[in-house]
Scaffold this motif. Structure first.
Motif, PDB file in Angstrom:
ATOM      1  N   ILE A  22       7.951 -12.443 -35.023  1.00 30.97           N
ATOM      2  CA  ILE A  22       7.742 -13.402 -34.012  1.00 30.97           C
ATOM      3  C   ILE A  22       7.115 -14.631 -34.657  1.00 30.97           C
ATOM      4  O   ILE A  22       7.872 -15.771 -34.618  1.00 30.97           O
ATOM      5  CB  ILE A  22       7.028 -12.760 -32.767  1.00 30.97           C
ATOM      6  N   PRO A  23       5.970 -14.459 -35.447  1.00 33.89           N
ATOM      7  CA  PRO A  23       5.381 -15.525 -36.018  1.00 33.89           C
ATOM      8  C   PRO A  23       6.389 -16.163 -37.045  1.00 33.89           C
ATOM      9  O   PRO A  23       6.314 -17.473 -37.266  1.00 33.89           O
ATOM     10  CB  PRO A  23       4.145 -15.324 -36.573  1.00 33.89           C
ATOM     11  N   LEU A  24       7.063 -15.305 -37.599  1.00 33.32           N
ATOM     12  CA  LEU A  24       8.154 -15.779 -38.553  1.00 33.32           C
ATOM     13  C   LEU A  24       9.297 -16.725 -38.006  1.00 33.32           C
ATOM     14  O   LEU A  24       9.585 -17.784 -38.744  1.00 33.32           O
ATOM     15  CB  LEU A  24       8.848 -14.498 -39.384  1.00 33.32           C
ATOM     16  N   MET A  25       9.690 -16.246 -36.952  1.00 34.30           N
ATOM     17  CA  MET A  25      10.633 -17.161 -36.420  1.00 34.30           C
ATOM     18  C   MET A  25      10.029 -18.298 -35.740  1.00 34.30           C
ATOM     19  O   MET A  25      10.536 -19.403 -35.693  1.00 34.30           O
ATOM     20  CB  MET A  25      11.397 -16.250 -35.234  1.00 34.30           C
ATOM     21  N   MET A  26       8.912 -18.114 -35.196  1.00 29.95           N
ATOM     22  CA  MET A  26       8.359 -19.152 -34.521  1.00 29.95           C
ATOM     23  C   MET A  26       8.021 -20.361 -35.766  1.00 29.95           C
ATOM     24  O   MET A  26       7.857 -21.477 -35.386  1.00 29.95           O
ATOM     25  CB  MET A  26       6.960 -18.952 -33.706  1.00 29.95           C
ATOM     26  N   SER A  27       7.537 -19.844 -36.781  1.00 31.14           N
ATOM     27  CA  SER A  27       7.291 -20.849 -37.974  1.00 31.14           C
ATOM     28  C   SER A  27       8.522 -21.315 -38.450  1.00 31.14           C
ATOM     29  O   SER A  27       8.413 -22.778 -38.788  1.00 31.14           O
ATOM     30  CB  SER A  27       6.311 -20.245 -38.887  1.00 31.14           C
ATOM     31  N   PHE A  28       9.432 -20.616 -38.436  1.00 27.43           N
ATOM     32  CA  PHE A  28      10.904 -21.134 -38.714  1.00 27.43           C
ATOM     33  C   PHE A  28      11.233 -22.425 -37.710  1.00 27.43           C
ATOM     34  O   PHE A  28      11.718 -23.353 -38.343  1.00 27.43           O
ATOM     35  CB  PHE A  28      11.742 -20.011 -38.738  1.00 27.43           C
ATOM     36  N   HIS A 162      15.479  -4.650 -30.033  1.00 25.99           N
ATOM     37  CA  HIS A 162      14.690  -5.142 -31.100  1.00 25.99           C
ATOM     38  C   HIS A 162      14.165  -6.444 -31.152  1.00 25.99           C
ATOM     39  O   HIS A 162      13.225  -6.811 -31.625  1.00 25.99           O
ATOM     40  CB  HIS A 162      15.079  -4.488 -32.293  1.00 25.99           C
ATOM     41  N   SER A 163      15.002  -7.195 -30.720  1.00 26.90           N
ATOM     42  CA  SER A 163      14.938  -8.568 -30.927  1.00 26.90           C
ATOM     43  C   SER A 163      14.484  -9.485 -29.722  1.00 26.90           C
ATOM     44  O   SER A 163      14.391 -10.401 -29.373  1.00 26.90           O
ATOM     45  CB  SER A 163      16.228  -9.451 -31.081  1.00 26.90           C
ATOM     46  N   ALA A 164      14.334  -8.642 -28.498  1.00 25.67           N
ATOM     47  CA  ALA A 164      13.999  -9.231 -27.254  1.00 25.67           C
ATOM     48  C   ALA A 164      12.693 -10.003 -27.052  1.00 25.67           C
ATOM     49  O   ALA A 164      12.663 -10.995 -26.647  1.00 25.67           O
ATOM     50  CB  ALA A 164      13.875  -8.029 -25.925  1.00 25.67           C
ATOM     51  N   LEU A 165      11.778  -9.540 -28.075  1.00 23.19           N
ATOM     52  CA  LEU A 165      10.425 -10.287 -27.776  1.00 23.19           C
ATOM     53  C   LEU A 165      10.718 -11.646 -28.801  1.00 23.19           C
ATOM     54  O   LEU A 165      10.130 -12.594 -28.359  1.00 23.19           O
ATOM     55  CB  LEU A 165       9.405  -9.559 -28.840  1.00 23.19           C
ATOM     56  N   VAL A 166      11.526 -11.668 -29.719  1.00 23.67           N
ATOM     57  CA  VAL A 166      11.665 -13.050 -30.388  1.00 23.67           C
ATOM     58  C   VAL A 166      12.118 -13.918 -29.231  1.00 23.67           C
ATOM     59  O   VAL A 166      11.823 -15.173 -29.318  1.00 23.67           O
ATOM     60  CB  VAL A 166      12.703 -12.485 -31.568  1.00 23.67           C
ATOM     61  N   LEU A 167      13.330 -13.595 -28.632  1.00 20.49           N
ATOM     62  CA  LEU A 167      13.714 -14.444 -27.640  1.00 20.49           C
ATOM     63  C   LEU A 167      12.775 -14.925 -26.581  1.00 20.49           C
ATOM     64  O   LEU A 167      12.869 -16.040 -25.936  1.00 20.49           O
ATOM     65  CB  LEU A 167      15.124 -13.903 -27.088  1.00 20.49           C
ATOM     66  N   VAL A 168      12.128 -14.012 -26.236  1.00 13.57           N
ATOM     67  CA  VAL A 168      11.039 -14.274 -25.330  1.00 13.57           C
ATOM     68  C   VAL A 168      10.039 -15.368 -25.714  1.00 13.57           C
ATOM     69  O   VAL A 168       9.477 -16.223 -25.133  1.00 13.57           O
ATOM     70  CB  VAL A 168      10.369 -13.275 -24.703  1.00 13.57           C
ATOM     71  N   ALA A 169       9.581 -15.011 -26.947  1.00 13.86           N
ATOM     72  CA  ALA A 169       8.612 -15.824 -27.642  1.00 13.86           C
ATOM     73  C   ALA A 169       9.424 -17.421 -28.001  1.00 13.86           C
ATOM     74  O   ALA A 169       8.613 -18.474 -27.739  1.00 13.86           O
ATOM     75  CB  ALA A 169       8.112 -15.340 -29.097  1.00 13.86           C
TER      76      ALA A 169
END
Length: 169
Positions: A22-28, A162-169
């Motif tokens: 999640i922080p990895l994707m958010m920082s990207f 597995h990726s649902a939280l990434v999309l929510v964030a």
């Protein structure tokens, strides 16, 4: 099985190791010059697509291996049960297993292509974090002589959970 693997994906996404995506994707996304909501969603979807392709390929390979190795279903049921028991003991902390971590790789490409490549790589990097549930699913697929398409479908659904939280964030 489809609902069970989706829930399994949600469960593995909530462990501390997988929460790192999640922080990895958010920082990207934050490192992008244009950070509109629509662009952030597009980058997140590209990341999820890459992750889903990695997991889907794993499911297809497991199903293909099960079809290649023939009919060992009477023995395979016991193998699946043993893998479930061992992974359950690992999840409870009773039986710590040394699950190898892959090397960290950081793509140099930006934008949707970079997010996609990052998702592909994170599929491999997060596999050890998801190992207890992922190994059970892959063992199940290899032992049931499932079609390659069904193996791909189950791991695609797992990847979406597995990726649902990434999309929510």
């Amino acid at each position: 099985a489809v609902v069970a693997v989706f829930v399994g994906g949600l469960l593995t996404a909530s462990n501390p190791c997988s929460l790192a995506m999640i922080p990895l994707m958010m920082s990207f996304v934050a490192g992008s010059k244009q950070t509109s909501t629509l662009r952030a969603l597009g980058l997140s979807l590209a990341f999820v697509l890459g992750l889903a392709i990695t997991f889907t390929a794993m499911g297809m390979v497991a199903a293909l291996a099960g079809r290649i190795y023939g009919d060992v279903s009477s023995v395979w049921n016991w193998i699946v049960a043993a893998v479930c028991a061992v992974m359950g003991l690992h999840l409870m902390g009773v039986l710590p297993l040394p699950i190898p971590q892959l090397v960290k790789v950081q793509p140099k490409v930006r934008g949707p292509v970079g997010a996609f490549v990052l998702g592909l790589l994170f599929g491999f990097v997060s596999a050890p974090c998801a190992a207890p549930i992922l190994v059970v699913i892959l063992t199940y697929l290899a032992g049931t002589h499932a079609s390659v398409a069904y193996g791909g479908l189950l791991l695609l659904v797992y990847a979406l959970g597995h990726s649902a939280l990434v999309l929510v964030a």
